[in-house]
Enzyme design. Sequence first.
Site, PDB file in Angstrom:
ATOM      1  CE1 TYR A 135     147.388 110.113  10.986  1.00  0.00           C
ATOM      2  CE2 TYR A 135     149.568 110.948  11.493  1.00  0.00           C
ATOM      3  CZ  TYR A 135     148.438 110.244  11.850  1.00  0.00           C
ATOM      4  OH  TYR A 135     148.377 109.668  13.083  1.00  0.00           O
ATOM      5  CE  LYS A 202     134.677 102.645  13.268  1.00  0.00           C
ATOM      6  NZ  LYS A 202     134.121 101.578  14.088  1.00  0.00           N
ATOM      7  CG  ASP A 246     135.390  99.098  15.964  1.00  0.00           C
ATOM      8  OD1 ASP A 246     135.643  99.197  14.749  1.00  0.00           O
ATOM      9  OD2 ASP A 246     134.267  98.840  16.387  1.00  0.00           O
ATOM     10  CG  ASP A 270     149.950 107.309  14.673  1.00  0.00           C
ATOM     11  OD1 ASP A 270     150.853 106.788  15.358  1.00  0.00           O
ATOM     12  OD2 ASP A 270     149.749 108.534  14.652  1.00  0.00           O
TER      13      ASP A 270
END
Length: 379
Positions: A135, A202, A246, A270
């Site tokens: 972002y 992640k 995930d 988000d």
Amino acid sequence: MAEKTIFFIEGDGIGPEVWKAARPVLNAAVEKAYKGEHRLVWNELLAGERAFRETGKHLPDETMDALAKAELAMKGPLQTPVGKGFRSLNVTMRQVFDLYACIRPIKYFQGIESPVKRPDLVDMTVFRENTEDVYAGIEFQSGTPEAARLIEFLADELGANVDASAGVGIKPITPAGSKRLVRRALDFAIEQGKPSVTLVHKGNIMKYTEGGFRAWGYELAEQEYAGKVVREGEEGPVVLKDRIADAMFQEALIRPEQYSVLATTNLNGDYISDALAAQVGGLGLAPGVNMGDRLAFFEATHGTAPTIAGKDLANPGSLLLSGAMMLEHIGWNEAASLIHAAVEKAISGKKVTVDLACQIQGATQVGCAEFGDILLANL
Ligand code: NAI
């Protein structure tokens, strides 16, 4: 008597209607809880389309100057101006005022239809880093000279081969940016007596960015929270654990009761905050705040809902609950509890705005203004 000045931005689209319904409820809750001992003083600032019409600027200098000194502010949704060269006003304000933590509590309201069997097991607060990650706005379009230069540099200087036709973006994640976000999440968990904080990342794939976030989170806990925060498997007041993003989405569906506070990077945050809000059946009821070290900027998490704007159809709940979060933030918990109870009562009374009516069996649809009146009467 205690007074708190709240700077507020009405916002575009459904902004004016949701404010009109929500603000009287906020004032009345404070009045009822403290019998005139506490009072909110509202100070309006212009931003968005109305500001543009009246001043020629979407974010006038007076607004930015006032916010630069403010501690508390609230906003309705702001439309991202259409046209080349315009950045999202929300993102601009977050960056200018360094509102690095986006905090969204997600909890189920009894009576709302949810896509899962046990939405009542969800009681999580997401701390999303707000200034870094993909972002940061460092992106180069496919086929441009800038993208070509960067791809060439990567190949020549770093031996990293990227297809020449690629669009390219940069994902910066810093130790300081990660630590200040995790610090806020840990402080919140300690203050509120929450059992755990989970670092969502992640890092198995993006080792030096997402993996960095995880490592710096644990490092911070060791440096600053010895005795207060322990690792998973140890006994202590707050357990710090981590999950790969995930897997976290699966856990949120399968074992939501094992998670309380989530601390995560910008993009993961988000996704997970919207997914959790949907899991409890209520994007229309989701509150939030963007916080820096000085300014706490509470906002409805939805957008301007242009297709229903001006039609008395919008749900003022998200803005109202953001106001309740603000009351908790300043320690006016009694007033915040009155608001939560009023919303619960409105839902069990089944007279609600259209977005909720289609999620509650046997509900009657009422307009935005009438829903505001019902909430007021429920206090
Ligand atoms: P949106 O949140 O405005 O609308 C998504 C869907 O939810 C629509 O069907 C809308 O009717 C419905 N909805 C949203 N809020 C509602 C409410 N309070 N009551 C009942 N229904 C509601 O998202 P969208 O369409 O992607 O964005 C529209 C504009 O809002 C864009 O210009 C976008 O940039 C801006 N936006 C601003 C945000 C902010 O100021 N924080 C956040 C998200 C979008």
